[in-house]
Design an enzyme around this catalytic site. Structure first.
Site, PDB file in Angstrom:
ATOM      1  N   SER A  15      52.719 -33.254  26.940  1.00 60.30           N
ATOM      2  CA  SER A  15      52.003 -32.216  27.029  1.00 60.30           C
ATOM      3  C   SER A  15      50.400 -32.884  27.184  1.00 60.30           C
ATOM      4  CB  SER A  15      53.172 -31.281  25.658  1.00 60.30           C
ATOM      5  OG  SER A  15      51.413 -30.989  25.061  1.00 60.30           O
ATOM      6  N   ARG A  16      49.678 -31.487  28.162  1.00 61.86           N
ATOM      7  CA  ARG A  16      48.280 -31.742  27.916  1.00 61.86           C
ATOM      8  C   ARG A  16      47.695 -31.218  26.741  1.00 61.86           C
ATOM      9  NH1 ARG A  16      47.136 -34.431  32.173  1.00 61.86           N
ATOM     10  NH2 ARG A  16      48.800 -34.372  34.324  1.00 61.86           N
ATOM     11  N   SER A  17      48.530 -30.260  25.653  1.00 62.85           N
ATOM     12  CA  SER A  17      47.944 -29.401  24.760  1.00 62.85           C
ATOM     13  C   SER A  17      47.007 -30.672  23.537  1.00 62.85           C
ATOM     14  CB  SER A  17      49.212 -28.822  24.002  1.00 62.85           C
ATOM     15  OG  SER A  17      49.024 -28.203  24.782  1.00 62.85           O
ATOM     16  N   LYS A  66      61.119 -21.637  22.562  1.00 57.47           N
ATOM     17  CA  LYS A  66      61.014 -20.576  22.792  1.00 57.47           C
ATOM     18  C   LYS A  66      61.262 -19.338  21.997  1.00 57.47           C
ATOM     19  CE  LYS A  66      57.345 -21.390  26.141  1.00 57.47           C
ATOM     20  NZ  LYS A  66      56.170 -21.722  27.306  1.00 57.47           N
ATOM     21  N   GLY A 127      61.602 -14.163  40.386  1.00 59.70           N
ATOM     22  CA  GLY A 127      62.476 -14.891  39.207  1.00 59.70           C
ATOM     23  C   GLY A 127      62.745 -14.047  38.122  1.00 59.70           C
ATOM     24  N   GLY A 129      64.093 -14.904  35.017  1.00 59.37           N
ATOM     25  CA  GLY A 129      64.401 -15.804  33.185  1.00 59.37           C
ATOM     26  C   GLY A 129      63.140 -15.757  32.589  1.00 59.37           C
ATOM     27  N   MET A 230      53.557 -20.772  38.647  1.00 63.57           N
ATOM     28  CA  MET A 230      52.893 -20.648  37.103  1.00 63.57           C
ATOM     29  C   MET A 230      53.244 -22.177  36.995  1.00 63.57           C
ATOM     30  SD  MET A 230      54.791 -17.164  35.585  1.00 63.57           S
ATOM     31  CE  MET A 230      54.897 -17.841  33.855  1.00 63.57           C
TER      32      MET A 230
END
Length: 292
Positions: A15-17, A66, A127, A129, A230
C-alpha cells in the site's frame, strides 16, 4: 499528542497510503502517524477494534475488507450506504463512522486534475462489481446525463441500475444534477451491443490486474474524450493500452483517483483537504523510477 491512523487490509505491505498521508500531514501541519495494519482474513473486526481501543483515530480499509467494514459499522455516510462498502473509518467521541471516498476520488480526479466536467456527459462504466458500485452514486451526483453499465453477466449490470434508480441525489451536488429522473439516466447494456457515443469510459473491471482485453469495440474508445482505468500501474494497464491503440483522445490510469480518495479520507478525519497535485506528481515519479 500524535494521532494514529493506518490502512488495514490483507495483503497490505504494497500500500502507498502511508506515503500519501505522510505527505498530506507535512503539507497541512497535522500531527499524525500513519502505518500499515495486516489483518488476518478471519480477524478483521478484532484487528480494527484493538486498534481503536488502543487509541487509533481512523483507518483506511482496503481489500478484502470493505464489505466487512460496511457490515460492522453502524453509522455510515450516504455515499457508503449507496456503495454498500466502507473504505474509511473514523473513531471519535460519537463512536465509529464509516464512509466511502472512492467515488469522490474518481470524480475529483476527472474534473480537477484532468479538467473534464462531468455534468451533462454520457459515461460508460465497464463492470458491475464492488468497484463499479462504489463510484455510481458520485457520478450521478456530478450530473452525468447518461450512465450506462455493462458487464459480462448482464443481470449484474441490470441489478445495479435497479439499485441506484431510486436513490436520492447527494445534497452537496443536487443543484448541479439534471432534472431527469435517475431511471431515465441509467441503463444496462451488454458488451456486444455497445455503440460509440460515450464521452467517458471508466474501467471498473479486474482487467487492470488480469491484463485481459475487454470486448469493447475500437469505435467506442475512438469516440470518447477520456478512457479511465480505476487501476494503476507503473506502465500502461491493459485497458489504457487498448484504449490508446483504438484511438481514444485521452487515457488515464487510477493513480490520481488513489490520491484524491485519500485526500477525501484525510478531510473526513482532520477537517482539512490537502493539496493533491504535488502528491500525485511525487507518486508518479516514484512509479517511473520503479520501471527505469
Amino acid at each position: 499528542m500524535t494521532d494514529r491512523y493506518a490502512v488495514v487490509g490483507n495483503p497490505v505491505a504494497h500500500s502507498r497510503s502511508p506515503s500519501i498521508h505522510s505527505r498530506f500531514a507535512r503539507q497541512t501541519g497535522q500531527d499524525i502517524e500513519y502505518g500499515r495494519l495486516l489483518a488476518p482474513l478471519d480477524g478483521f473486526v478484532a484487528t480494527v477494534e484493538r486498534f481503536r481501543d488502543e487509541g487509533g483515530r481512523g483507518l483506511n480499509v482496503t481489500v478484502p475488507f470493505k464489505l466487512e467494514a460496511f457490515a460492522w459499522v453502524r453509522r455510515r455516510s450516504p455515499r457508503a450506504q449507496g456503495a454498500g462498502a466502507v473504505n474509511t473509518l473514523r473513531f471519535d467521541r460519537d463512536g465509529t463512522f464509516g464512509d466511502n471516498t472512492d467515488g469522490a476520488g474518481l470524480v475529483r480526479d476527472i474534473e480537477s486534475r484532468l479538467g473534464l466536467a462531468l455534468s451533462g456527459r454520457s459515461v460508460l462504466v465497464l463492470g458491475a462489481g464492488g468497484a463499479a458500485r462504489g463510484v455510481l452514486g458520485p457520478l450521478l451526483d456530478a450530473g452525468v446525463a447518461r450512465l450506462t453499465i455493462t458487464n459480462r453477466t448482464p443481470a449484474k449490470a441490470a441489478g445495479l441500475v435497479d439499485a441506484f434508480a431510486g436513490r436520492a441525489p447527494d445534497e452537496a451536488r443536487s443543484g448541479e444534477a439534471p432534472t431527469a429522473p435517475l431511471r431515465a439516466r441509467l441503463r444496462a447494456c451488454e458488451f456486444a451491443l455497445l455503440e460509440a457515443g460515450f464521452d467517458v469510459v471508466v474501467n471498473a473491471t479486474s482487467s487492470g490486474i488480469s491484463g485481459a482485453r475487454l470486448p469493447v469495440a475500437d469505435a467506442v474508445f475512438a469516440a470518447a474524450a477520456l478512457a479511465y482505468d480505476m487501476f494503476y500501474a507503473p506502465r500502461d494497464t491493459a485497458f489504457v493500452a487498448q484504449a490508446r491503440a483504438a484511438g481514444c483522445a485521452r487515457v488515464s490510469d487510477g493513480l490520481g483517483m488513489l490520491v484524491e480518495q485519500a485526500a477525501e479520507s484525510f478531510l473526513v478525519w482532520r477537517g482539512v483537504r490537502p493539496l493533491t497535485a504535488p502528491v500525485y506528481e511525487a507518486l508518479r515519479a516514484e512509479l517511473a523510477a520503479e520501471t527505469a
